[in-house]
Scaffold this motif. Sequence first.
Motif, PDB file in Angstrom:
ATOM      1  N   GLU A  90       1.287   6.888  -6.508  1.00  0.00           N
ATOM      2  CA  GLU A  90       0.093   6.052  -6.368  1.00  0.00           C
ATOM      3  C   GLU A  90       0.255   4.736  -7.133  1.00  0.00           C
ATOM      4  OE1 GLU A  90      -3.501   8.126  -7.417  1.00  0.00           O
ATOM      5  OE2 GLU A  90      -2.975   9.833  -6.146  1.00  0.00           O
ATOM      6  N   GLU A  91       0.788   4.826  -8.350  1.00  0.00           N
ATOM      7  CA  GLU A  91       0.988   3.613  -9.160  1.00  0.00           C
ATOM      8  C   GLU A  91       2.033   2.701  -8.522  1.00  0.00           C
ATOM      9  OE1 GLU A  91       0.524   0.746 -12.012  1.00  0.00           O
ATOM     10  OE2 GLU A  91      -0.764   2.457 -11.584  1.00  0.00           O
ATOM     11  N   LEU A  92       3.090   3.270  -7.987  1.00  0.00           N
ATOM     12  CA  LEU A  92       4.129   2.475  -7.329  1.00  0.00           C
ATOM     13  C   LEU A  92       3.563   1.721  -6.137  1.00  0.00           C
ATOM     14  CD1 LEU A  92       7.138   1.722  -7.147  1.00  0.00           C
ATOM     15  CD2 LEU A  92       7.447   3.752  -5.723  1.00  0.00           C
ATOM     16  N   VAL A  93       2.776   2.385  -5.316  1.00  0.00           N
ATOM     17  CA  VAL A  93       2.157   1.729  -4.162  1.00  0.00           C
ATOM     18  C   VAL A  93       1.179   0.652  -4.625  1.00  0.00           C
ATOM     19  CG1 VAL A  93       0.591   2.088  -2.203  1.00  0.00           C
ATOM     20  CG2 VAL A  93       2.497   3.658  -2.588  1.00  0.00           C
ATOM     21  N   ALA A  94       0.416   0.910  -5.672  1.00  0.00           N
ATOM     22  CA  ALA A  94      -0.524  -0.090  -6.195  1.00  0.00           C
ATOM     23  C   ALA A  94       0.220  -1.321  -6.702  1.00  0.00           C
ATOM     24  CB  ALA A  94      -1.372   0.519  -7.312  1.00  0.00           C
ATOM     25  N   ARG A  95       1.334  -1.109  -7.378  1.00  0.00           N
ATOM     26  CA  ARG A  95       2.120  -2.252  -7.875  1.00  0.00           C
ATOM     27  C   ARG A  95       2.707  -3.073  -6.732  1.00  0.00           C
ATOM     28  NH1 ARG A  95       4.884  -1.129 -13.604  1.00  0.00           N
ATOM     29  NH2 ARG A  95       3.140  -0.028 -14.535  1.00  0.00           N
ATOM     30  N   LEU A 109       2.409  -8.076  -3.491  1.00  0.00           N
ATOM     31  CA  LEU A 109       2.292  -8.735  -2.201  1.00  0.00           C
ATOM     32  C   LEU A 109       1.163  -9.771  -2.198  1.00  0.00           C
ATOM     33  CD1 LEU A 109       2.818  -5.713   0.212  1.00  0.00           C
ATOM     34  CD2 LEU A 109       4.412  -7.582  -0.244  1.00  0.00           C
ATOM     35  N   GLY A 110       0.205  -9.635  -3.108  1.00  0.00           N
ATOM     36  CA  GLY A 110      -0.898 -10.581  -3.196  1.00  0.00           C
ATOM     37  C   GLY A 110      -0.547 -11.882  -3.885  1.00  0.00           C
ATOM     38  N   ASP A 111       0.571 -11.888  -4.600  1.00  0.00           N
ATOM     39  CA  ASP A 111       0.960 -13.120  -5.335  1.00  0.00           C
ATOM     40  C   ASP A 111       1.611 -14.136  -4.433  1.00  0.00           C
ATOM     41  OD1 ASP A 111      -0.032 -12.032  -7.607  1.00  0.00           O
ATOM     42  OD2 ASP A 111       1.895 -11.286  -8.338  1.00  0.00           O
TER      43      ASP A 111
END
Length: 152
Positions: free
Chosen positions: A140-145, A150-152
């Motif tokens: 979950e943390e890997l996907v969140a990171r 991708l937002g930057d």
Amino acid sequence: MASEALLPLTAEAPSSKQRTFVRYFTAILIDLVVLNLFVEYSGRVSIDAFSTSLLAAVLLQVLLRVTIAIEHWVMAYFKAKPGRLMTFLRFFFAWVVLFGSKFVILEALTLFFGDRVRFVGAYHGIVVLIVVVVAMLVAEELVARIYRRLGD
């Protein structure tokens, strides 16, 4: 075909309810994948059907969120009090909540699913459950990171 052709004519920012839904929906799907990878590649996790694993992933996500909320409450309670003893108690009771919750989770899985969901191994499967839960949280943390990058 240009990428602009794939975009909607108008874009609206998602509401907070929509963001919450997507966050938990994604987390449940990640948990489902991790759980089924353990079923497929480990002889220590056994689930009788895909629909059972989906319901187990939902239950695990709910119980993990409750556990994390309780852990944060315990940490905040002891952090508000000064002193080294309170610092020790803050981390000790956070550990007790995080570790002890796995027994509650294992019992809840047994209560809801019986023999349809089984963790086999040391200490009645608790060690395997801990490994599965840690793998879920890491995924979950890997996907969140990745999502944040991708937002930057």
